[in-house]
Every structure is written in C-alpha cells, then in structure tokens.
Design a protein around this motif. Structure first.
Motif, mmCIF file in Angstrom:
data_model
loop_
_atom_site.group_PDB
_atom_site.id
_atom_site.type_symbol
_atom_site.label_atom_id
_atom_site.label_comp_id
_atom_site.label_asym_id
_atom_site.label_seq_id
_atom_site.Cartn_x
_atom_site.Cartn_y
_atom_site.Cartn_z
ATOM 1 N N ARG A 119 0.825 -1.205 0.000
ATOM 2 C CA ARG A 119 0.000 0.000 0.000
ATOM 3 C C ARG A 119 0.856 1.251 0.000
ATOM 4 O O ARG A 119 0.666 2.164 -0.807
ATOM 5 N N GLU A 120 1.798 1.266 0.923
ATOM 6 C CA GLU A 120 2.628 2.456 1.082
ATOM 7 C C GLU A 120 3.395 2.777 -0.193
ATOM 8 O O GLU A 120 3.463 3.925 -0.623
ATOM 9 N N GLN A 121 3.922 1.739 -0.791
ATOM 10 C CA GLN A 121 4.709 1.943 -2.002
ATOM 11 C C GLN A 121 3.833 2.500 -3.124
ATOM 12 O O GLN A 121 4.199 3.460 -3.803
ATOM 13 N N ARG A 122 2.628 1.931 -3.276
ATOM 14 C CA ARG A 122 1.741 2.380 -4.347
ATOM 15 C C ARG A 122 1.213 3.789 -4.082
ATOM 16 O O ARG A 122 1.062 4.584 -5.009
ATOM 17 N N VAL A 123 0.939 4.089 -2.823
ATOM 18 C CA VAL A 123 0.436 5.421 -2.492
ATOM 19 C C VAL A 123 1.514 6.458 -2.767
ATOM 20 O O VAL A 123 1.240 7.529 -3.314
ATOM 21 N N ARG A 124 2.745 6.115 -2.418
ATOM 22 C CA ARG A 124 3.851 7.044 -2.663
ATOM 23 C C ARG A 124 3.927 7.383 -4.151
ATOM 24 O O ARG A 124 4.044 8.544 -4.541
ATOM 25 N N GLN A 125 3.827 6.338 -4.989
ATOM 26 C CA GLN A 125 3.879 6.540 -6.434
ATOM 27 C C GLN A 125 2.710 7.418 -6.901
ATOM 28 O O GLN A 125 2.889 8.363 -7.673
ATOM 29 N N ALA A 126 1.508 7.117 -6.383
ATOM 30 C CA ALA A 126 0.321 7.866 -6.789
ATOM 31 C C ALA A 126 0.438 9.330 -6.392
ATOM 32 O O ALA A 126 0.084 10.225 -7.171
ATOM 33 N N LEU A 127 0.962 9.573 -5.181
ATOM 34 C CA LEU A 127 1.124 10.958 -4.724
ATOM 35 C C LEU A 127 2.044 11.719 -5.675
ATOM 36 O O LEU A 127 1.785 12.876 -6.023
ATOM 37 N N LEU A 128 3.089 11.046 -6.125
ATOM 38 C CA LEU A 128 4.008 11.670 -7.083
ATOM 39 C C LEU A 128 3.300 11.913 -8.408
ATOM 40 O O LEU A 128 3.341 13.012 -8.969
#
Ligand code: ATP
Ligand code: MG
Lengths: 402, 235
Positions: free
Chosen positions: B120-129
């Motif tokens: 989750r964290e990894q995907r959210v980080r990407q999405a935020l970018l």
C-alpha cells in the motif's frame, strides 16, 4: 480487510467523534463501576460479619448449662430434674474427646477492680491458657494466663485495653498489682483492643485463672465451656462427643446445650451472599442501559457517516466488512468503558476501605468478571443492529443524498 | 474489445403511486479505452446510468455484461469485488473521508481489499508523485484546495488500476481553471488506456470526448462518436 486495519479504522473513527465516544464510554464505565462498587459493599458486609464471627475463634463449639428449649424431653428420664451445673471437672473431661483440640472453662461474674486509688466495676472471666488460642485473642503487652494446673489460683490477671487506660492511664500496667474483689493480683498482660464486635467486649474484660475466679465469685459453676474442634470437619463430631461425655458425667441426663458457631455463620454467609448477588443484579441493569446508549450512539454514527459508508461500498467494501468495522467500534467503546469502570470501581472500593478500615470492601472476583463480560456482550449485542443497518445501507442513497 | 454491453436496461423508481422511469430500455455498448461523455438535461437519467454501470444500483430489467460477464446476476459480495477491482468512481463532491489524510484516503480501496501495508505504502507514494500531491500526503481534506481534493479522489479511484473510471460531474464543484486541470488528468489516464465515462453539463467539456451520449427522459437521444466519425441514433 485485515484485522489490524479494522481495529485502526474503528479506533480513528471513534476518536474522530470525541463527544459521542465519551458519552458511551462513560455510560458503560458507570455501569461497570456500580457493579464493582456495590458488590464490594455487599461482599464487604458479608466478610465483615464472617470476620466478626471467626474472631470469636475458629472451629468453636460451646457448651452451655441447661437443656435448650428446642430439645425434646428424654423419655428415659421420667422425672425432670434441675440441670446440673457445669464444673471444671466437666471441662477437663472433654479433653478426652478425640475430635476436641482445646478446652477452656469459662466462669464469668462481676467484680470490683481498684489500683492507685481508682475503683471501677468490671466483668471478670475465669479461664485457662487455652482460652487465648480458642478465642483468637491478641496481646498488646505482656503474656496471657500461664499453662498451669486448672486448680491453681495464681494471683495474676490479663486486662482489656479500656480497663488498662482507665486504671493506669499512660503508666505501664504489666507487673503492677491491682485489687480484684478481696484479692491482690498482678497484671501480666494487656489484650489488644478489638472494639465492639459480636460477643463480649474484651476491652472491658479482666481475665484471671478459673480457680481464682470461682473463689472470687464463691461458686464452682461454669458459665460456658469453650471447645475448639480439631478442624472444620470435626466440629460435628466434637459436638456429639462433648454431649455424650457430659451426659455420662451427669448421670445419663442430657442437661446441657452444645452449639456451634458454624451453623450461625453459614446462615449469615448465605444471606449476605444472596444480598450481594441481588445488588449485583440491580447494578447490572445499568449495564443494560449503557448497552442501549451504545446502540443509540452507534445508530447516530451510522447516520452521521452515511456518505462514508456509501463511499466504502463504492470502493468495493463488502457488507460484512462494514459490519465488522461498526461492530469493532461498538466493542471498543464497551471495552474501554468496561475497563474504565473497573478501575473506577476499584478506586471507589479503595476509598471506601480507607474511610472505613474495618470494612473489607473488596469486589468479589465473580462480580468483576460478570460485570466485564456483561459490558462486552451488551456492547456487542447492541452494536449488531447499527452495524447491520450500516451494512445494508443503499450506496446510491448514501452517496447522493448527502 | 467490448467492455460494457447493456441490453434493454430499465430502471424504475416507485414514488408512491407513480413510477419514474429513470432509464427506459437502454441498449449501449462501450469498448475498452473509450472516452465517453454523457450529457442531457437534469433528470434525464445520467447519474442513474452511471450508478448502474458502477454496480452501485441494480436495473429493474435488462442485462449488463461487463468484460463479457453478466454482472446483474452476481451476489452482492461478488459485485463488491468487481467494484473493488474493475471500477473507479470520481464524484462531484469528492467524498473524501474527512478524518483521514490524503495518503490514507488514497490507500482506502487497498485497505478494504486487504492489501498488505508495505505494498500500500509503495503504491500510495507513487500515486502521490503521479498526481502532484507528494507535499500533501499528510494533509486532511479540509487542508486541501478543491482541485487537490479531486486529485486525491482520482488517485484513490485509480489506485486499484480499474478497467474504467466513472466520473459524475467531476468538475461541478470546481472553478473553470481547476476543472480543466482535472479533466486533463482524467484524459491522461484515458490516454493510458483506461476507459473514461464522464457525466457533465458542460458542452465544451463534453465536446472533448471521443463519444457523446445525449440522454433525455431515460433514453439515449443521440450517440455520436468523433473518432470513428460514425453517428448512430437510438431512441
Ligand atoms: N432514489 C430515487 N428515487 C426516486 N426517483 C429517483 C431516484 N433517483 C433518481 N430518481 C429519478 O430518476 C430520474 C433520473 O435521475 P438522475 O439522478 O439519473 O438524473 P440526472 O440526469 O443525473 O440529473 P442531474 O443532471 O440533475 O444530476 C429523475 O427523474 C429522478 O427524480
Ligand atoms: Mg446526476
């Protein structure tokens, strides 16, 4: 959804609405606290009474002269004779009974005590060294009656705390000579103060060897014979054996009454135990009320968070997931409330014990366990309806009409 | 490839004595990767259609095939699964959870699906970018502008990589410039292959779509595709 996520989500949701969370936690806490506190009071009363009785001595069997009114007439003895008195020899004979551990004869009368110009009326008890063990006396100073021949009338006395203070003030009492009736006796011990309890008040008592007491009262009869059975289960046997021995010594006539403290105690124990249970039951109703409040709070939460529920459905949450989230939240409210209530209840009991040190206000374990269980179960039960309502919410309605 | 196939779809609301035919015999197919604008007067059934497409609502009659599968007969849990994996929603009023941060709002669909925290964290980080929100990760919705909120909502709608994105007046609560920004974002997603269906009142916005479906009284009044330059009218 993972359990850790459900827990965190429910916790965040609960803390996001502090007022309603506080309300339901408080209701639950009051419910549990009242169960804990009220049962502590009830059970404290029971313990207090039981304690008072056992302070009379444990495994106590008492022989009184005279047939009790409830006893039947012995058909073998047509002629009713006046009951014979109990004597020191009767008491000594009881030591032969296998179920008997200790025996103390007890002669009681009033006398006058004087020392240093002060005079006062006292109750004097004549007994033996065993009296102390049988009655659980505690000494404040000095020692108790010596382990002498029962016929020895050594001029010694053990006095109660009130007498000590009245006669000697703040002077040392042990070793002093006092006048008791027409005898001069030496004070060898002072009993610890016990206050007013069941039975005689030992604070106002003067205890002397039984032979001395009988000489003082000019009588060779006994007021009671105190017996300590060898154990709790030996009390019945001790009673039967004591009755038989006295009967044999009194020409086959059963002219004494033997009572056990156990029977009285059991009745009180049962009565006060029932009282505690009843009080717990009444207090449990407040838990039910708390459960209803939790339900209301959760129903409000479902209405308040309608859009959020609709959104979660749109995002792919199953009905069961939403149900779990709301049930978890209800359970959390109840759990926190129950634990808070438990702590409050224990604190209240502690304060009670501080205020009334003689009163053992401890909530019984069963009551605490039942209160916590009831709190959780009612919280969960009353959480089911709101959780189901949330799960069944129409997502379009929840999202659009918000 | 056909993504959506509606056959004789009806949706009737019962309001006391009267029946409201929000949708009346809709036949419609939408291919994967299309960019569709749904327009029409208020009350014509646009939102009802979108809700049906998103499995938030059930048709009174007719069949709906999504990716070749009849989804009208699925159980509620199976439908939830389809919503979770294949469908993304963007709403006019954003519908962010107010107590959750931007990052937590974006992660919500993954959390509901039981995806592990690390992923989750990894995907959210990407999405935020991707959505230009990396400086806003820990802000709550009330600390974000309207445009930022809608970007969070779009990030959330796409985080599960759905087959289609359903947007009901996504710019309705935004000013012109911000609205255009959001539309560009949605179009970029469409350019990457995601099917995009947008309900809008805005004619110029609708004109940008490859296909315009005009609704009236619960029916498709006109259905115009630019790209294929074929026009078909059904009633
Ligand atoms: N839950 C409902 N109960 C009763 N009638 C409804 C319900 N939802 C929608 N309708 C009716 O169905 C018709 C279509 O509504 P819908 O919301 O789809 O219109 P719309 O095209 O989205 O309108 P708008 O542009 O105003 O959003 C309307 O007449 C509406 O009143
Ligand atoms: Mg609408």
């Amino acid at each position: 959804m993972q359990y850790s996520d459900i827990l965190r989500f429910a916790r965040d949701a609960a803390t996001a609405y502090p007022l309603r969370t506080l309300l339901s936690v408080l209701a639950m806490a009051i419910g549990v606290a009242s169960v804990v506190l009220l049962t502590a009071l009830g059970d404290g009363a029971r313990r207090y009474v039981v304690g008072q009785f056992s302070s009379l001595g444990s495994n106590l069997v008492i022989v009184l002269p005279g047939r009790s009114a409830t006893g039947g007439v012995n058909p073998a003895n047509g002629i009713t004779t006046t009951p014979r008195d109990l004597t020191v020899d009767d008491a000594a004979a009881l030591l032969r009974a296998p179920a008997v551990q200790r025996v103390a004869p007890l002669a009681v009368g009033t006398s006058e005590i004087s020392a240093g110009g002060r005079v006062r009326e006292v109750v004097a008890a004549g007994s033996t060294a065993s009296f102390m063990a049988i009655r659980n006396f505690q000494l404040a100073q000095g020692r108790f009656l010596p382990e002498d021949d029962w016929r020895s009338s050594a001029p010694v006395a053990v006095i109660g705390m009130t007498i000590r203070n009245d006669i000697f003030g703040n002077q040392p009492a042990v070793g002093q000579l006092i006048r008791l009736g027409d005898r001069r006796v030496r004070v060898i011990g002072v009993l610890k103060s016990t206050g007013q309890g069941v039975g005689m008040n030992t604070d106002e008592l003067v205890i002397v060897p039984v032979a001395l007491a009988q000489a003082l009262f000019n009588s060779n009869t006994l007021f009671r014979i105190m017996i300590q059975a060898r154990g709790r289960e030996q009390i019945g046997a001790a009673k039967v054996q004591a009755t038989a021995i006295i009967k044999a010594r009194h020409g086959g006539e059963e002219d004494v009454t033997v009572i056990t403290q156990d029977a009285v105690l059991a009745t009180f124990d049962k009565l006060l135990g029932a009282l505690t249970a009843a009080v717990a039951g009444i207090a449990a109703i407040s838990l039910l009320v708390a459960g209803v409040l939790v339900m209301n709070v959760m129903l409000v939460a479902v209405t308040q968070r309608k859009a959020e529920i609709g959104l979660m459905k749109a995002l792919g949450a199953r009905g069961s997931t939403i149900r779990q989230i709301f049930l978890t939240e209800a359970a959390m409210l109840s759990l926190v409330g129950a634990v808070t209530g438990y702590l409050l209840g224990q604190l209240g009991s502690l304060v009670l014990r501080q205020l009334f040190p003689v009163f053992p206000a401890y909530a019984p374990g069963w009551a605490v366990a039942a209160a916590l269980m009831t709190a959780l179960v009612t919280g969960l039960l009353f959480g089911i309806l709101p959780a189901r309502r949330a799960a069944q919410l129409d997502p379009v309605d929840a999202l659009m009409r918000h | 490839m056909t993504l959506i196939a509606l056959a004789a779809i009806e949706r009737v609301f019962h309001l006391g004595e009267t029946d409201v035919h929000a949708l009346a015999r809709i036949d419609l197919t939408i291919a994967a990767g299309e960019y569709v604008a749904v327009v029409g007067p208020s009350g014509s059934g646009k939102s009802t259609l979108l809700n049906l497409l998103g499995l938030l609502d059930q048709p009174t009659a007719g069949t709906y095939h999504l990716e070749g599968r009849d989804v009208t007969t699925l159980s509620p849990d199976e439908q939830a699964e389809v919503r979770s994996r294949r469908i993304g929603f963007v709403f006019q009023s954003f519908h962010l959870v107010p107590r959750l941060t931007a990052a937590e709002n974006i992660a919500l669909p993954m959390m509901l699906d039981g995806i592990p925290v690390a992923v989750r964290e990894q995907r959210v980080r990407q999405a935020l970018l991707d959505f230009g929100l990396d400086k806003r990760a820990n802000h709550r919705p009330d600390e974000l502008s309207g445009g930022q909120r809608q970007r969070v909502a779009i990030a959330r709608a796409t985080i599960m990589q759905p087959a289609m994105l359903l947007a009901d007046e996504p710019t309705g609560n935004l000013d012109r410039a911000t609205g255009e920004e959001v539309i560009h974002l949605l179009e970029a997603l469409n350019a990457q292959g995601m099917t995009l269906i947008v309900v809008t009142h805005d004619a110029t916005l609708a004109a940008r779509a490859g296909r315009q479906i005009m609704m009236e009284d619960g029916r498709v009044k006109s259905d115009v595709s630019h790209a294929a330059s074929t026009a078909s009218t059904s009633a």
